[in-house]
Design a protein around this motif. Structure first.
Motif, PDB file in Angstrom:
ATOM      1  N   LEU A 108     -44.181 -33.670 -32.336  1.00 26.99           N
ATOM      2  CA  LEU A 108     -45.311 -33.060 -31.777  1.00 26.99           C
ATOM      3  C   LEU A 108     -45.312 -33.463 -30.341  1.00 26.99           C
ATOM      4  O   LEU A 108     -46.057 -32.533 -29.471  1.00 26.99           O
ATOM      5  CB  LEU A 108     -46.588 -33.556 -32.486  1.00 26.99           C
ATOM      6  N   ASP A 120     -50.577 -20.395 -33.231  1.00 29.42           N
ATOM      7  CA  ASP A 120     -49.802 -21.085 -34.257  1.00 29.42           C
ATOM      8  C   ASP A 120     -50.348 -22.548 -34.350  1.00 29.42           C
ATOM      9  O   ASP A 120     -50.608 -23.243 -33.527  1.00 29.42           O
ATOM     10  CB  ASP A 120     -48.391 -21.244 -33.705  1.00 29.42           C
ATOM     11  N   TRP A 161     -48.168 -29.471 -46.260  1.00 30.52           N
ATOM     12  CA  TRP A 161     -48.171 -28.780 -44.986  1.00 30.52           C
ATOM     13  C   TRP A 161     -49.348 -27.966 -44.560  1.00 30.52           C
ATOM     14  O   TRP A 161     -49.288 -27.132 -44.022  1.00 30.52           O
ATOM     15  CB  TRP A 161     -46.864 -27.998 -45.081  1.00 30.52           C
ATOM     16  N   TYR A 183     -47.827 -32.189 -38.623  1.00 30.25           N
ATOM     17  CA  TYR A 183     -46.996 -33.521 -39.196  1.00 30.25           C
ATOM     18  C   TYR A 183     -47.836 -34.106 -40.399  1.00 30.25           C
ATOM     19  O   TYR A 183     -49.047 -34.342 -40.300  1.00 30.25           O
ATOM     20  CB  TYR A 183     -46.951 -34.470 -38.016  1.00 30.25           C
ATOM     21  N   HIS A 238     -49.241 -26.500 -35.784  1.00 33.80           N
ATOM     22  CA  HIS A 238     -47.874 -27.394 -35.955  1.00 33.80           C
ATOM     23  C   HIS A 238     -48.461 -28.928 -36.638  1.00 33.80           C
ATOM     24  O   HIS A 238     -49.436 -29.299 -36.125  1.00 33.80           O
ATOM     25  CB  HIS A 238     -47.318 -27.663 -34.976  1.00 33.80           C
ATOM     26  N   HIS A 289     -47.875 -21.194 -39.594  1.00 31.98           N
ATOM     27  CA  HIS A 289     -48.044 -22.725 -39.868  1.00 31.98           C
ATOM     28  C   HIS A 289     -46.765 -23.551 -39.795  1.00 31.98           C
ATOM     29  O   HIS A 289     -45.866 -22.941 -40.848  1.00 31.98           O
ATOM     30  CB  HIS A 289     -48.864 -23.045 -41.205  1.00 31.98           C
ATOM     31  N   LEU A 290     -46.394 -24.091 -38.993  1.00 27.06           N
ATOM     32  CA  LEU A 290     -44.848 -24.756 -38.809  1.00 27.06           C
ATOM     33  C   LEU A 290     -44.868 -26.173 -38.735  1.00 27.06           C
ATOM     34  O   LEU A 290     -45.733 -27.088 -38.506  1.00 27.06           O
ATOM     35  CB  LEU A 290     -44.598 -24.386 -37.343  1.00 27.06           C
ATOM     36  N   LYS A 291     -43.755 -26.697 -39.622  1.00 26.77           N
ATOM     37  CA  LYS A 291     -43.871 -28.280 -40.029  1.00 26.77           C
ATOM     38  C   LYS A 291     -43.375 -28.878 -38.767  1.00 26.77           C
ATOM     39  O   LYS A 291     -42.523 -28.447 -37.908  1.00 26.77           O
ATOM     40  CB  LYS A 291     -42.987 -28.191 -41.157  1.00 26.77           C
ATOM     41  N   ALA A 292     -43.847 -30.132 -38.598  1.00 27.83           N
ATOM     42  CA  ALA A 292     -43.017 -30.923 -37.555  1.00 27.83           C
ATOM     43  C   ALA A 292     -42.858 -32.149 -38.387  1.00 27.83           C
ATOM     44  O   ALA A 292     -43.444 -32.670 -39.456  1.00 27.83           O
ATOM     45  CB  ALA A 292     -44.242 -31.456 -36.593  1.00 27.83           C
ATOM     46  N   LEU A 351     -43.252 -31.211 -28.419  1.00 25.65           N
ATOM     47  CA  LEU A 351     -43.722 -29.797 -28.469  1.00 25.65           C
ATOM     48  C   LEU A 351     -44.761 -29.798 -27.405  1.00 25.65           C
ATOM     49  O   LEU A 351     -44.728 -28.779 -26.476  1.00 25.65           O
ATOM     50  CB  LEU A 351     -44.260 -29.372 -29.927  1.00 25.65           C
TER      51      LEU A 351
END
Length: 273
Positions: A140, A110, A120, A114, A112, A131-134, A143
């Motif tokens: 971050l 994965d 994104w 920003y 992450h 793909h994950l948004k911060a 995380l």
């Protein structure tokens, strides 16, 4: 004698549409069927690289991913696993928290992201469920503090006009025990100290008993440079940056002209010297 072939993905095995051409697929299958070991050597995550093995190549091979921080052998066994120390990641993030650069943390599968400009995507592919948004660098940092998430790579990118500023920021990290590589015009990647594609291949060489002088590797950018320079047959793409071309044993055609396949065919026909 070529006993092992390794190739970068973006700008190398993949064309400008992020696809592996049928010519490249067929050449790789032929050379593997002839008994040569094969690896994809990429800065991408394991999930991303696995897709190309499963959907396109359909062969067994090594996954050298996250610039060598993780290596999975052809039997699916993890033989290298070197995440960044969470304290070092925390230090990097703290020092860059208010710099307004795009920052990406890569886990094994994965990513992450920003991005103060709210784009994104990563440099090599668009959004996916991995793909994950911060919402902030602070997210971050939180995380990174989670015990169940290992960070293998910290990535920075910026608009062209801020490149010098980003380079100065990265210079301020050089006292930390890390490896910084460049994988695009405005994209930089940070791994643990001494983690490179080359270091991963050296360990594969030791475990497989295939000497490095019998490795042929393909690449195009800064994170491929040491690999191209130090294997027996380092091959640069015609679209590679000049430092990679200068270090290479040979230069092949571009990634859009099936450069990997063309050189592999020469290997198969024993016409590569």
């Amino acid at each position: 004698m070529i006993e092992f072939i390794g190739t970068d993905l973006d700008g190398t095995l993949l064309n400008s549409y992020s696809k592996i051409s049928s010519e490249n697929i067929q050449a790789i299958r032929k050379v593997v069927n002839s008994g040569v070991a094969f690896a994809i050597c990429s800065g991408r995550t394991l999930h991303s690289v696995n897709k190309f093995f499963e959907k396109d190549l359909k062969i067994a091979g090594y996954r050298v991913v996250l610039n060598g921080a993780v290596v999975v052998d052809p039997k699916g066994q993890k033989i290298i696993d070197q995440p960044l120390d969470s304290k070092i990641v925390n230090e990097i993030l703290k020092r860059s928290e208010f710099s307004q650069f795009k920052v990406v943390l890569d886990g094994i599968n994965d990513i992450h992201i920003y991005d103060p400009n709210h784009s994104w995507t990563t440099y090599y592919e668009g959004m996916s469920r991995h793909h994950l948004k911060a919402d902030s660098v602070g997210d971050l940092i939180k995380l990174n503090q989670q015990k169940d998430f290992d960070v293998y790579k910290v990535c920075f990118s910026c608009p062209p006009q801020r490149l010098h500023e980003l380079q100065k920021k990265l210079e301020s990290f050089t006292s930390l025990p890390i490896t910084i590589s460049r994988s695009g015009n405005y994209y930089f990647e940070i791994n643990s100290q001494d983690v490179t594609k080359l270091s991963a291949l050296q360990q594969i060489s030791e475990l497989s008993k295939i000497p490095m002088r019998n490795f042929m590797c393909f690449g195009d950018y800064g994170n491929d440079l040491e690999m191209i320079k130090n294997v027996g047959y380092g091959v640069a793409m015609k679209n590679a940056i000049e430092s990679v071309k200068d270090a290479a044993w040979r230069i092949t055609d571009t990634n859009n002209q099936n450069g990997v396949a063309n050189m592999i065919e020469r290997v198969l026909n024993d016409k590569f010297n």
